[in-house]
Write a protein that holds these residues in place. Structure first.
Motif, mmCIF file in Angstrom:
data_model
loop_
_atom_site.group_PDB
_atom_site.id
_atom_site.type_symbol
_atom_site.label_atom_id
_atom_site.label_comp_id
_atom_site.label_asym_id
_atom_site.label_seq_id
_atom_site.Cartn_x
_atom_site.Cartn_y
_atom_site.Cartn_z
ATOM 1 N N THR A 205 84.698 63.774 -85.233
ATOM 2 C CA THR A 205 83.589 64.446 -83.926
ATOM 3 C C THR A 205 82.429 62.605 -84.082
ATOM 4 O O THR A 205 82.918 61.467 -84.770
ATOM 5 N N LYS A 207 79.593 62.401 -84.933
ATOM 6 C CA LYS A 207 78.410 62.548 -86.420
ATOM 7 C C LYS A 207 78.536 61.785 -86.648
ATOM 8 O O LYS A 207 78.442 60.834 -87.864
ATOM 9 N N LYS A 211 77.941 57.416 -87.586
ATOM 10 C CA LYS A 211 77.711 57.663 -89.348
ATOM 11 C C LYS A 211 78.350 56.050 -90.276
ATOM 12 O O LYS A 211 78.007 55.390 -90.591
ATOM 13 N N ASN A 215 73.693 53.678 -85.576
ATOM 14 C CA ASN A 215 73.142 53.717 -84.556
ATOM 15 C C ASN A 215 73.275 53.039 -83.549
ATOM 16 O O ASN A 215 73.101 51.988 -83.646
ATOM 17 N N ASP B 56 74.287 64.995 -74.937
ATOM 18 C CA ASP B 56 75.311 65.827 -75.612
ATOM 19 C C ASP B 56 73.458 65.968 -77.561
ATOM 20 O O ASP B 56 73.211 64.889 -77.418
ATOM 21 N N ILE B 58 73.885 65.653 -80.749
ATOM 22 C CA ILE B 58 74.194 64.489 -81.689
ATOM 23 C C ILE B 58 73.574 63.261 -80.792
ATOM 24 O O ILE B 58 73.415 62.190 -82.108
ATOM 25 N N GLU B 61 69.976 63.129 -81.253
ATOM 26 C CA GLU B 61 69.243 62.853 -82.743
ATOM 27 C C GLU B 61 68.917 61.586 -82.542
ATOM 28 O O GLU B 61 68.674 60.756 -83.547
ATOM 29 N N ASN B 62 69.758 60.751 -82.628
ATOM 30 C CA ASN B 62 70.240 58.488 -82.405
ATOM 31 C C ASN B 62 69.486 58.249 -80.841
ATOM 32 O O ASN B 62 68.882 57.061 -81.544
ATOM 33 N N ASP B 118 77.619 75.893 -82.560
ATOM 34 C CA ASP B 118 78.565 74.546 -82.162
ATOM 35 C C ASP B 118 78.573 74.146 -81.114
ATOM 36 O O ASP B 118 79.371 74.631 -80.868
ATOM 37 N N ASN B 121 82.250 69.574 -79.104
ATOM 38 C CA ASN B 121 82.626 67.677 -78.902
ATOM 39 C C ASN B 121 82.434 67.849 -76.934
ATOM 40 O O ASN B 121 82.911 66.335 -76.379
#
Lengths: 226, 153
Positions: A205, A207, A211, A215, B56, B58, B61-62, B118, B121
């Protein structure tokens, strides 16, 4: 795409709206009128106005009532309700099809409030009329120059603009591409982080991968799925 | 690079692209190019049916995005699914192996998923009307190369 969602009242309302729209749209503009040349803005505004019409109709019908009525029911449970709504539409609508077409043609966009414009911009985006959405945001901003939301929509929806910023070629891209070609079978289904053709991390994944590596923004690290 | 008959350039830069399905079960491959979304390097696929760049969530988020700078859209249709999200203006750069990369200020949709949704990917998307429409581009399917340039020359 593995988007999983439960069927809520919004989906049902969407479905009803689509079915009503289908059943009535052929009446809104007669075949003869559709065959003549209608300018694209009129065509799009017709579609938006129709959506807006139903949007307001649903408001009038009391969304909360619909929510409680439909929540938890499957789509097969509500055809009779569509008929009820259609009946309501027909009974409350004394105008003929021609009148409706005339009404749409005579839309006076300038008498709309800022909130009307915002509603219309959002409806246009939802219905896929993105260029019209931008035009409406610009028109709305012209009419309500102090409305921050309309100003922001005008800015966000503006056509793309090439920026006068230097972005030198990156030789590492080719190395990353070569790595991806060479390792695609072994890492298939993984998210990988690469820099200059070297693997920095992998995971199933995105995410978890972020981690693991931190970043990667601004570090010249390519993050992609193989 | 590529030139018109009169010698003026059509495209001033190129990069290799990947040609693969978006997801395992997809039948048809797509063209993935390397881009930088607000400094985050990733691959995004070209989808001429998409009006905007889709980022995306995710990745978003960054990016340290301030959601208050975006505009919430309750219903946005992506590949047959209606989802909520925010429209933002972002700097997206098409990265170049040769020539200069192309930074574009463009409209970007960032999905805001509910706990029961969800994203999976699914990768980011480069759309037509909110991005590619202002870019000259060409594909060389023999070398898997994406040629690109702005319209200003």
């Amino acid at each position: 795409m593995s988007l999983i969602t439960t069927v809520g009242y919004e989906d049902i309302i969407d479905d009803i709206q689509e079915q009503i729209f289908r059943s009535l749209s052929t009446n809104f503009i007669s075949r003869q009128e559709r065959s003549i040349e209608i300018d694209p803005f009129f065509q799009s505004s017709t579609s938006i106005y129709s959506n807006w019409f139903f949007y307001n109709l649903f408001k009038e019908l009391d969304m909360r009532l619909l929510q409680s009525e439909f929540l938890g029911q499957t789509t097969s449970d509500y055809p009779s309700n569509i008929d009820d709504i259609l009946k309501l539409l027909k009974s409350s609508e004394s105008r003929s099809d021609k009148d409706i077409v005339s009404l749409i043609k005579s839309i006076n966009w300038t008498d709309k409030s800022a909130d009307d414009y915002l509603d219309l911009v959002k409806i246009a985006i939802t219905s896929g009329d993105h260029i019209i959405a931008y035009q409406l945001a610009v028109k709305g901003t012209e009419q309500f120059p102090n409305n921050d939301k309309l100003k922001n929509f005008s800015k966000i929806l503006a056509p793309p603009k090439i920026l006068p910023i230097s972005a030198p070629a990156q030789p590492g891209l080719l190395l990353n591409r070569d790595w991806l070609i060479e390792n695609q079978e072994e890492y298939k289904g993984y998210w990988v982080a690469l820099k200059d053709g070297k693997l920095l991390g992998k995971d199933k994944t995105l995410k978890v991968l972020i981690k693991l590596i931190g970043n990667p923004k601004g570090k010249g690290i390519l993050v992609t799925r193989v | 690079m590529l030139f018109f008959q009169d010698g003026t350039p059509f495209a001033k830069a190129f990069s290799s692209y990947a040609y693969r399905p978006v997801e395992e079960y997809d039948k048809y491959p797509r063209i993935f190019i390397q881009v930088e979304i607000e400094g985050f390097q990733t691959e995004a696929f070209l989808d001429t049916g998409s009006p905007y760049v889709i980022c995306d969530p995710i990745i978003a988020e960054n990016l340290s995005l301030d959601l208050t700078h975006g505009e919430k859209i309750e219903k946005f249709l992506i590949r047959g699914y209606t989802i909520e999200g925010y429209l933002h203006r972002m700097n997206i750069t098409i990265l170049a192996e040769g020539g200069q990369g192309l930074p574009v200020d463009a409209t970007v949709f960032v999905p805001n998923l509910t706990p029961d949704q969800d994203w999976g990917n699914f990768p980011s998307i480069i759309g037509l009307s909110g991005f590619l429409e202002r870019i000259r581009f060409a594909i060389d399917p023999i070398k898997d190369r994406f040629y690109f340039g702005d319209l200003e020359y």
